[in-house]
Design an enzyme around this catalytic site. Structure first.
Site, PDB file in Angstrom:
ATOM      1  N   ARG A 159       0.747  -1.085   0.131  1.00 27.78           N
ATOM      2  CA  ARG A 159       0.023   0.097   0.153  1.00 27.78           C
ATOM      3  C   ARG A 159       0.825   1.137  -0.043  1.00 27.78           C
ATOM      4  O   ARG A 159       0.461   2.224  -0.793  1.00 27.78           O
ATOM      5  CB  ARG A 159      -0.966   0.057   1.200  1.00 27.78           C
ATOM      6  N   THR A 160       1.844   1.266   0.898  1.00 28.84           N
ATOM      7  CA  THR A 160       2.470   2.599   1.153  1.00 28.84           C
ATOM      8  C   THR A 160       3.253   2.820  -0.308  1.00 28.84           C
ATOM      9  O   THR A 160       3.421   3.969  -0.901  1.00 28.84           O
ATOM     10  CB  THR A 160       3.442   2.706   2.224  1.00 28.84           C
ATOM     11  N   LYS A 193      28.033  -4.204  -1.622  1.00 25.71           N
ATOM     12  CA  LYS A 193      29.281  -4.274  -2.200  1.00 25.71           C
ATOM     13  C   LYS A 193      30.196  -3.489  -0.759  1.00 25.71           C
ATOM     14  O   LYS A 193      31.039  -3.274  -0.976  1.00 25.71           O
ATOM     15  CB  LYS A 193      29.741  -3.454  -3.216  1.00 25.71           C
ATOM     16  N   ARG A 223      11.243   3.931   3.231  1.00 26.99           N
ATOM     17  CA  ARG A 223      10.886   2.803   4.260  1.00 26.99           C
ATOM     18  C   ARG A 223      12.194   2.119   4.663  1.00 26.99           C
ATOM     19  O   ARG A 223      12.795   1.722   3.895  1.00 26.99           O
ATOM     20  CB  ARG A 223       9.913   1.901   3.914  1.00 26.99           C
ATOM     21  N   HIS A 248       5.221   6.055  11.482  1.00 22.31           N
ATOM     22  CA  HIS A 248       4.479   5.444  10.234  1.00 22.31           C
ATOM     23  C   HIS A 248       3.679   6.862   9.787  1.00 22.31           C
ATOM     24  O   HIS A 248       2.480   6.873   9.923  1.00 22.31           O
ATOM     25  CB  HIS A 248       3.818   4.448  10.068  1.00 22.31           C
TER      26      HIS A 248
HETATM   27  N1   CP Z   1      -0.232   0.021   6.003  1.00 20.71           N
HETATM   28  C1   CP Z   1       1.077  -0.214   5.267  1.00 20.71           C
HETATM   29  O1   CP Z   1       1.910   0.247   5.623  1.00 20.71           O
HETATM   30  O2   CP Z   1       1.055  -1.271   4.332  1.00 20.71           O
HETATM   31  P1   CP Z   1       2.185  -1.886   3.459  1.00 20.71           P
HETATM   32  O3   CP Z   1       3.204  -2.429   4.564  1.00 20.71           O
HETATM   33  O4   CP Z   1       1.694  -2.760   2.452  1.00 20.71           O
HETATM   34  O5   CP Z   1       2.747  -0.648   2.983  1.00 20.71           O
END
Ligand code: CP
Length: 360
Positions: free
Chosen positions: A88-89, A117, A138, A171
């Site tokens: 999703r993100t 490396k 992320r 998040h």
């Molecule tokens: N809600 C969420 O962060 O989903 P993903 O891990 O699929 O990005």
């Protein structure tokens, strides 16, 4: 208000600050330059982003509107660096970039970069930043996005950094889409103010819960319920922040008792990817699942949310109920992330004007 300068503070001092103390380093004049922690978003900022997300959503409905949005950032590039799995993100940021015309480049696995490396993660992201005007990242290490923002601020080419999920701690853009979903769900019943919100499941390692719980402190009279087995309860650090912000909360193990009392239920999965010794398998979480029977005791105007992905914690038989809004959350993420990107680049005014002019 001018932004506290990240290049005026050493890393040791900066990294020792709380999220609340770090926030002024990421925001200038009510607009995020970086988007790294939930604590940087004030109520006016949240309201502006939600209104802008709605404006983007309505503008994108026509070909003319889509073309207008795509003109906004056609000359910029975003780097999508996802060192942890994501559906999703990643896809909502990718789609949001397309909506506003941003071109994208990506690394979805550190194993495909020169980190294999022996390059340091910092050098890797600095390299990525050479090709991009925005880093969306992320990473499994808590605070790593902040480290990158600080590091880039001390180069001749600082670019904004957006945290798309860091470690177990933050998040923030998931919390933005959760707020947008709550605001839309309650737009005809007084908004988010005064609502009761239950968080259920693995609250100890749920970064979405930690970020959203903080954002709810920006609303008047909200009460939180943290419903989990003791092994997975929410951390004291975030509870101390809620105490300081004056937000009431209850800690509970009794999910069935809480369901009829609340306006929103935020389910989460067991985050066993953080297990050290398979400890999650020894915790019985069966009584923290939302079943079809629970629909009978849930308030008629209440909503069921989940950041997803889910496992067993919501029976798919619940999906068809109008109070289940977790699939709406997925789509709302695209709109609010497009709004955030427009705001970071200062294009929010033009989009608001377009909406006004076209009465959207
Ligand atoms: N809600 C969420 O962060 O989903 P993903 O891990 O699929 O990005």
């Amino acid at each position: 208000m001018s932004m506290a300068e990240l290049n005026q503070i050493g890393w040791d001092e900066f990294s020792g600050l709380s999220s609340i103390e770090k926030a002024p380093y990421f925001v200038e004049n009510g607009r995020s330059f970086h988007a790294l922690v939930a604590q940087q978003f004030s109520r006016p900022m949240l309201e502006e982003l939600c209104a802008l997300a709605t404006c983007v959503r309505r503008t994108a409905k026509t070909r003319e509107g889509s073309a207008f949005l795509q003109q906004q950032l056609f000359d910029k590039r975003a780097m999508l660096y996802f060192a942890q799995p994501s559906s999703r993100t990643y896809l909502s940021f990718y789609s949001a970039c397309q909506i506003v015309g941003l071109q994208t480049i990506n690394v979805r696995d550190s194993a495909t970069s020169s980190e294999v490396k022996g390059e340091s993660p910092e050098d890797s992201v600095r390299t990525f930043s050479s090709y991009a005007d925005l880093i969306i990242m992320r990473h499994p290490a808590g605070g790593f996005a902040e480290r990158i923002a600080w590091m880039l601020s001390n180069t001749s080419r600082p670019v904004p950094v957006v945290n798309a999920g860091s470690g177990k701690d933050q998040h923030p853009t998931q919390a933005l889409l959760d707020i947008y979903t709550l605001a839309r769900s309650f737009e005809n019943s007084g908004g988010i103010d005064g609502k009761k919100v239950a968080f259920v499941g693995d609250l100890k390692r749920g970064r979405t819960v930690r970020s959203l719980a903080w954002l709810l402190t920006q609303y008047q009279g909200v009460k939180a319920y943290f419903v989990a087995p003791p092994e997975l309860q929410i951390g004291d650090d975030i509870l101390k922040q809620l105490d300081a912000a004056g937000m009431p909360y209850e800690i509970s193990r009794d999910f069935a008792k809480v369901i009829p009392e609340v306006d929103a239920i935020y389910m989460t999965r067991i985050q066993d990817e953080w297990d050290v010794d398979n400890e999650s398998s020894r915790v019985n979480t069966a009584s923290y699942h939302f079943t079809k029977e629970h629909l009978n005791i849930l308030g008629k105007d209440s909503v069921i949310m989940h950041p997803l992905p889910r496992r067993l914690e919501i029976d798919p038989a619940v999906d068809g109920d109008p109070r289940a809004v977790y699939w709406r959350q997925v789509r709302n993420g695209m709109w609010i992330r497009a709004a955030l990107i427009l705001s970071i680049f200062g294009c929010d005014g033009a989009v608001r004007d377009y909406c006004k002019e076209h009465q959207l």
